[in-house]
Every structure is written in C-alpha cells, then in structure tokens.
Design an enzyme around this catalytic site. Sequence first.
Site, mmCIF file in Angstrom:
data_model
loop_
_atom_site.group_PDB
_atom_site.id
_atom_site.type_symbol
_atom_site.label_atom_id
_atom_site.label_comp_id
_atom_site.label_asym_id
_atom_site.label_seq_id
_atom_site.Cartn_x
_atom_site.Cartn_y
_atom_site.Cartn_z
ATOM 1 N N HIS A 104 -30.347 -59.291 87.345
ATOM 2 C CA HIS A 104 -28.552 -58.943 87.169
ATOM 3 C C HIS A 104 -28.184 -57.677 87.923
ATOM 4 C CE1 HIS A 104 -25.033 -58.757 85.421
ATOM 5 N NE2 HIS A 104 -25.441 -57.705 84.901
ATOM 6 N N PHE A 105 -29.071 -56.667 87.282
ATOM 7 C CA PHE A 105 -28.178 -55.467 87.696
ATOM 8 C C PHE A 105 -28.450 -55.332 89.214
ATOM 9 C CE2 PHE A 105 -31.194 -53.150 85.387
ATOM 10 C CZ PHE A 105 -31.896 -52.341 86.309
ATOM 11 N N HIS A 106 -28.935 -56.181 90.157
ATOM 12 C CA HIS A 106 -29.155 -55.673 91.438
ATOM 13 C C HIS A 106 -28.561 -56.559 92.638
ATOM 14 C CE1 HIS A 106 -33.000 -53.749 90.266
ATOM 15 N NE2 HIS A 106 -33.100 -52.151 91.843
ATOM 16 N N ARG A 125 -39.288 -56.225 81.771
ATOM 17 C CA ARG A 125 -39.057 -54.617 82.731
ATOM 18 C C ARG A 125 -39.703 -53.279 82.606
ATOM 19 N NH1 ARG A 125 -32.606 -53.155 80.224
ATOM 20 N NH2 ARG A 125 -32.735 -51.698 82.471
ATOM 21 N N ARG A 126 -38.667 -52.576 83.303
ATOM 22 C CA ARG A 126 -39.229 -51.164 82.298
ATOM 23 C C ARG A 126 -40.871 -51.169 81.902
ATOM 24 N NH1 ARG A 126 -33.778 -48.507 80.094
ATOM 25 N NH2 ARG A 126 -33.380 -48.043 81.310
ATOM 26 N N HIS A 137 -21.273 -49.750 78.780
ATOM 27 C CA HIS A 137 -21.243 -50.657 80.045
ATOM 28 C C HIS A 137 -19.479 -50.572 80.932
ATOM 29 C CE1 HIS A 137 -20.395 -55.375 80.847
ATOM 30 N NE2 HIS A 137 -18.941 -54.883 80.659
ATOM 31 N N TYR A 159 -18.173 -50.765 85.376
ATOM 32 C CA TYR A 159 -16.895 -50.451 86.027
ATOM 33 C C TYR A 159 -16.539 -49.951 86.602
ATOM 34 C CZ TYR A 159 -16.864 -55.204 83.285
ATOM 35 O OH TYR A 159 -17.678 -56.014 82.923
HETATM 36 FE FE1 HAS Z 1 -24.188 -56.548 83.740
HETATM 37 C C1 HAS Z 1 -27.133 -55.621 81.856
HETATM 38 C C2 HAS Z 1 -22.785 -58.679 81.480
HETATM 39 C C3 HAS Z 1 -21.022 -57.259 85.126
HETATM 40 C C4 HAS Z 1 -24.481 -53.946 85.879
HETATM 41 N N1 HAS Z 1 -25.342 -55.052 83.734
HETATM 42 C C5 HAS Z 1 -26.671 -54.866 83.086
HETATM 43 C C6 HAS Z 1 -27.200 -53.597 83.437
HETATM 44 C C7 HAS Z 1 -27.500 -53.141 84.395
HETATM 45 C C8 HAS Z 1 -25.684 -54.000 85.106
HETATM 46 C C9 HAS Z 1 -27.072 -52.432 84.951
HETATM 47 O O1 HAS Z 1 -23.724 -59.046 78.075
HETATM 48 C C10 HAS Z 1 -28.651 -52.728 82.707
HETATM 49 C C11 HAS Z 1 -28.374 -51.964 81.742
HETATM 50 C C12 HAS Z 1 -29.673 -51.407 81.088
HETATM 51 O O2 HAS Z 1 -30.562 -50.829 81.781
HETATM 52 O O3 HAS Z 1 -30.073 -51.882 79.976
HETATM 53 N N2 HAS Z 1 -22.762 -57.261 83.233
HETATM 54 C C13 HAS Z 1 -22.345 -58.463 82.279
HETATM 55 C C14 HAS Z 1 -20.807 -59.571 82.584
HETATM 56 C C15 HAS Z 1 -20.564 -58.693 83.638
HETATM 57 C C16 HAS Z 1 -21.295 -57.387 83.799
HETATM 58 C C17 HAS Z 1 -20.491 -60.079 81.478
HETATM 59 N N3 HAS Z 1 -22.876 -55.505 84.796
HETATM 60 C C18 HAS Z 1 -21.674 -56.093 85.971
HETATM 61 C C19 HAS Z 1 -21.812 -55.308 86.653
HETATM 62 C C20 HAS Z 1 -22.547 -54.048 86.535
HETATM 63 C C21 HAS Z 1 -23.745 -54.100 85.705
HETATM 64 C C22 HAS Z 1 -20.275 -55.435 87.488
HETATM 65 C C23 HAS Z 1 -22.386 -52.958 87.631
HETATM 66 C C24 HAS Z 1 -21.767 -52.846 88.843
HETATM 67 N N4 HAS Z 1 -24.750 -56.809 81.768
HETATM 68 C C25 HAS Z 1 -24.155 -57.234 80.937
HETATM 69 C C26 HAS Z 1 -25.108 -57.565 79.427
HETATM 70 C C27 HAS Z 1 -26.255 -57.410 79.584
HETATM 71 C C28 HAS Z 1 -25.625 -56.277 81.437
HETATM 72 C C29 HAS Z 1 -24.572 -58.170 78.149
HETATM 73 C C30 HAS Z 1 -27.070 -56.697 79.029
HETATM 74 C C31 HAS Z 1 -28.572 -57.553 78.625
HETATM 75 C C32 HAS Z 1 -29.304 -56.697 77.997
HETATM 76 O O4 HAS Z 1 -30.078 -58.040 77.220
HETATM 77 O O5 HAS Z 1 -29.590 -55.530 78.337
HETATM 78 C C33 HAS Z 1 -19.123 -59.570 84.518
HETATM 79 O O6 HAS Z 1 -18.522 -58.158 84.387
HETATM 80 C C34 HAS Z 1 -19.099 -59.829 85.852
HETATM 81 C C35 HAS Z 1 -17.852 -60.070 86.332
HETATM 82 C C36 HAS Z 1 -18.103 -61.039 87.551
HETATM 83 C C37 HAS Z 1 -17.323 -62.404 87.768
HETATM 84 C C38 HAS Z 1 -17.398 -62.310 89.093
HETATM 85 C C39 HAS Z 1 -16.768 -62.280 90.903
HETATM 86 C C40 HAS Z 1 -16.820 -62.550 92.177
HETATM 87 C C41 HAS Z 1 -16.297 -61.699 92.628
HETATM 88 C C42 HAS Z 1 -16.594 -62.536 94.134
HETATM 89 C C43 HAS Z 1 -15.605 -62.885 94.652
HETATM 90 C C44 HAS Z 1 -15.968 -63.160 95.978
HETATM 91 C C45 HAS Z 1 -16.518 -64.299 96.675
HETATM 92 C C46 HAS Z 1 -17.298 -64.285 97.893
HETATM 93 C C47 HAS Z 1 -15.734 -65.499 96.057
HETATM 94 C C48 HAS Z 1 -16.843 -63.372 87.124
HETATM 95 C C49 HAS Z 1 -15.038 -61.125 92.266
HETATM 96 C C50 HAS Z 1 -15.969 -64.708 99.675
HETATM 97 C C51 HAS Z 1 -16.842 -63.933 100.626
HETATM 98 C C52 HAS Z 1 -16.794 -64.735 101.772
HETATM 99 C C53 HAS Z 1 -18.264 -64.339 102.220
HETATM 100 C C54 HAS Z 1 -15.404 -65.687 101.778
HETATM 101 CU CU CU Z 2 -22.508 -54.947 80.269
#
Ligand code: HAS
Ligand code: CU
Length: 555
Positions: free
Chosen positions: A381-383, A444-445, A230, A234
């Site tokens: 999600h991860f894309h 998946r996979r 996980h 980050y």
């Molecule tokens: Fe995830 C599975 C939970 C973030 C990548 N994640 C994955 C896998 C990958 C991945 C690769 O809890 C698959 C792993 C595998 O092969 O089995 N993930 C989270 C949570 C977050 C999260 C809670 N993941 C990421 C990030 C990744 C990533 C970052 C890659 C870089 N994820 C999971 C969980 C799984 C999971 C479970 C397991 C699922 C399963 O069942 O297998 C959090 O960190 C996300 C927080 C993000 C936010 C968004 C903030 C928004 C921002 C943008 C601001 C900009 C704006 C636009 C508003 C709160 C900072 C302005 C634009 C203008 C044009 C004005």
């Molecule tokens: Cu994770």
Amino acid sequence: MSNAIVQDPTGFELPESQRRLIRWTVYIGYFALVAGVVHGLAQALSYAGINILQYFPGLHSYYQGLTIHGVANALVLTFAFSNGFLPLLTARALGRRLNAGLLHATFWLLLVGVGLALWKLTTNQASVLYTAYAPLQAHWIYYLGLVLVVLSTYCAAANMFVALAGWRKEHRGERIPLLAFISVASYAMWLIASLGIATSFIGFLLPWSLGILERTDPLLNRTLFWFTGHAIVYAWLLPAYISWYALIPRQTGGRIVSDSLTRVVFILFLILSVPTGFHHQYTDPGITTTMKAMHAVLTFGVFYPSLATAFSVVAALEIAGRSNGGKGLLGWIRHLHWSDPSVTAQLLAMFTFVFGGITGLINASYTVNQVVHNTAWVPGHFHMTVGSAVAMTLMGVAYWLVPYLTGRGLWGRKLALAQSWIYAVGVLVMARGLISGGLEGMPRRTFMAMATYSRPGWKLAGAITGVGGTLMTIGALLFFVVLLGTIFAGRKGEGPKDIPFGFTLRPPATSGWELRLDRLGLWVVVAIVLVVIAYAPFAISYLPPHLVSRGFRLF
Ligand code: HAS
Ligand code: CU
C-alpha cells in the site's frame, strides 16, 4: 475557452540569496532519497531470498538498513522538499520575499537534525525503525535530531505565515491567492498533527533515553506517534496535490477546474487528517472498540477529499488534453505533453495513486484490516502512496524546480523520461508482489532472506517484489544522474524564469459564502475541536501515563 497562458501580473522574482537557501534545503531531500533507495533495494531483494545487506560496509543488521530506508525516504526526503517548496510557492503566489532569518533557520535546523540522526543511524545506535516504537530505545541524539527536523518544519511554516500576514495587511478584503492558500493550509495541518510526535519525543523518548525518566509507556507513545502518523502521510501527500492541482494544469496547457473546490479539499484535509490515527492501532489493546470504530468512520471522511481530487485533477487534464487537440472518450490522454518528463512523472504518480487509494480503503476497513495488518500488504500500500504518488511527484517537480533554482536547463530529458517509466513500472510490479504475498500472510518488517519458514505463494510474491524493487532502484538512480547532470552540466541561463503556476477556469468569487473559505483561523479551530472529540475519551480513560517499560536495544 482560450488556452493562452495568462502571465502573472506581479512578475515577481525571488532574490538569488533566497533561492540558494531553498535550493540547498531541497537538495538535502534528494540526497536522502539516494541513501534511502539503496537500502530499499536490499529490502526488496530480501523478499526474493537474496541477501545483499552483507555487502553493505558497516551495516550491522537488517533493522538498521530498514530504519535508514524509512527515515531517509519517508521523513527526510518529504520534509526537506516541503520546507523548500511550500515557502517558495507561497512567496511566489503572494509576490513577497521570504524572511531570510527563517529561511536560514529552516535550512540549518534541517541539516543539523538530519546529520545527528544519520550519525546515530549509521553507527547502529538508532535501529528502531521510522516509527520509533518504545520500548525499543535509540540513542538520545537520534531523537534530538528528529526534533530538530520537526523544528525546521515549524520555521518553514512560520515563514509562510509571516508572508501571508504581511500580504493580508496590504490587501484587506482580497481573496488569498489560491496557491498561497493551499500551501499555507498544508503546513497548518502539519503543525496540528505534529503535536503528538512532539509530545512523545520531548516528553517521553528524549528524557527516557537520557536516563532522566527510567521507564516509559509504550502504548501512549504509540498513540502519540499515530496521532501524528496518519496526518503525516498527508503532510507528504499535500505538496504533491498542490502540484497536481495548481501547477500541472499550466504544464499540460489546461486550467484548474474550480477555485472553491480546491480550497474545500485542503480545508477538509486540515480538519480531518488528525482524528483518524487509531486506524493504525486496530489491533492494539487499551483502546476501546468504539473509539477505533469512530476513527474508522473519520478515515472514510478523509478519503473523500482524495476522491474529489481524483475528479478535479482528471477534469483539469481532460481540459488540457482536449485543448491540445485530443478527441474521443479517452483520446485526450495521448495529448498531455508526455514528452515533458516533469508531466510524465506526475501523470504516472497519479496513476499509481489510484491503487494506493484502493488499498488504503481496505486498510481502513476495521474488520478487513485484520487480514492485512502487519503483512507485506502494508508496504505494498504505502509504496503506491508515499513511494510513488509522492516520490514520483517530487522527482517530476525537480525537473522544473532544479532548473528554476539553479538557472540551468534540464540535462538528459530522454533519460528523465525513461526513469519515470522504469520507476513506475517497478513500483507497480513490486507492490503486486508485496500485496499478493501479504494476502498469503507474508510478514512485513522481517528479514525474509534469512527466514527459516515459508508458505505457498510467498516465493513467487517475493520474486516479483525483488524484480519490481530492482526496477525502482534503477529508476531512482537514473533520477539522480539527471539531477547531477542538471546541476553540473545543464546549460546556463536556460532554466525557467518562473514557476509554472496555473489559473482557474473562473476567477475566485469576490462575494458570497466562498469568502468564508479563506478564514484559515476558523478552520484551525474546527480541526482542534474535532481532534479533542476524537482523542479526549481515550485520554480520560487512559491517563495518567503507565510508565512501565525500560528501554531495549536488540540490534
Ligand atoms: Fe495509508 C498504512 C489508510 C493514504 C502511507 N499508509 C500506511 C502506512 C503508510 C501509509 C506509510 O486505515 C504504513 C504505516 C506503518 O508503518 O505502519 N491510507 C489509508 C487511507 C488513505 C491512505 C484510507 N497512506 C495514504 C497516503 C500515504 C499513506 C496518501 C502516503 C503518502 N494506511 C491506511 C491504513 C493503514 C495505512 C488504515 C494502516 C494499515 C495497517 O494495518 O497497519 C487514503 O487517504 C487514500 C485516498 C486516495 C484516493 C485515491 C485518489 C486518486 C487520485 C489520482 C487521480 C488520478 C488519476 C489518474 C485517476 C481516494 C487523486 C489520471 C492519470 C492519467 C494518465 C490520465
Ligand atoms: Cu493512516
């Protein structure tokens, strides 16, 4: 507020010999991206029922292609980029040269490591997917290659620590420059995180694949993988966050909103990234429900610094948009230097990340995870995280970084703009397909093009996935055209002379509680204590390892 760009007083330039090594280090990442996206197209089209894998010369199986896709994009692109980018930012922020020996070591370990892994991947001796789950067994050289890649990240981190230690000696009592602080904090987090994968690879998978250890423990290997796994997301994300926090304000004509909040966010990532790994193992046996619930709560904790980031980054953009003449509630958005491809790619990256965050929260919710786990939802999600927030930021950064490192002007600005939009639309369309299919149970996979079963909803979801994936591939290949154009045909001498680092609205505090934020050593200790609390109960109830499984090579 004056919007004049304040020049950094040090006027420091990194010597060409050091830039060259950094350049080649990040090139490894961008080359990996190309190998990765070509296989990505095959994956997306497979969901649409189209099998193009049969036309890939020398490819033996779907799983071989999927492994290459994951390793190239998620492991090589990301770390090659960070290995060059973070030391560069640290050097620039501190106004110090890097250690030449460590720069060489970073580059060569990465190159040899990637080369070894690639050799075993392309010869179908390592089709174990990027998660390297035992009892699937790869050739030992593949594991060795990845160990070398991890070692290269240690050398990059060491380079940053050495630079910081040198700077501190000469600047006693001064605040660490923000850009250096957040760069060093990111790799400090990764160092702690990497201990799981290092133990698994060196302690189990390597000796097991060499025949020294006859059997291994699949559950322990998975747990060690997700200890790192996980936090690794980050390690991919934070370099993008560094760009959003510290560089984008300068590139759009705004200011970093708060020095202290930025430091707090990176400290929270440092201490909360690792003790969350069980949210990938909610369905695994052998781990108690209490431990899984505890990791779920900590996952919600590490969600917070991203929410704070969304607030800060948007506030910085609003300052920029308004000082560029934007008015009204949302009118400032149009005034954000959309004609600069580096900015556009990263704004679109941020936008997609909103959906990446929302889907992440759904994954993290213990019970709801049962609906989406192991379905196409997860790649959906991860894309929208690593496949866009990170990948598009890395592309956007390349639009100033490669000109800076080569001294050549950006070639094909309009093409670069087009590629950002095509890629962003593509990833959103593809994720829509994957997510809706996942909710209908589409796995998946799985090589869907050859699957003999289907369910209502999968066909449309698969078709949407295929269309989106095709657009993404076009976008990514256009990126590569721009990159090659810049390297070979960019106008000499037109690259930027400095990196675009921004300034905060107010200078960092020189007294009070904020000074404690700079005590990186203290935060590392807090991080380690939390990791022990989160993993010790499992270790106590589970160890010693249950060495039960021989290796399997199915493909
Ligand atoms: Fe995830 C599975 C939970 C973030 C990548 N994640 C994955 C896998 C990958 C991945 C690769 O809890 C698959 C792993 C595998 O092969 O089995 N993930 C989270 C949570 C977050 C999260 C809670 N993941 C990421 C990030 C990744 C990533 C970052 C890659 C870089 N994820 C999971 C969980 C799984 C999971 C479970 C397991 C699922 C399963 O069942 O297998 C959090 O960190 C996300 C927080 C993000 C936010 C968004 C903030 C928004 C921002 C943008 C601001 C900009 C704006 C636009 C508003 C709160 C900072 C302005 C634009 C203008 C044009 C004005
Ligand atoms: Cu994770």
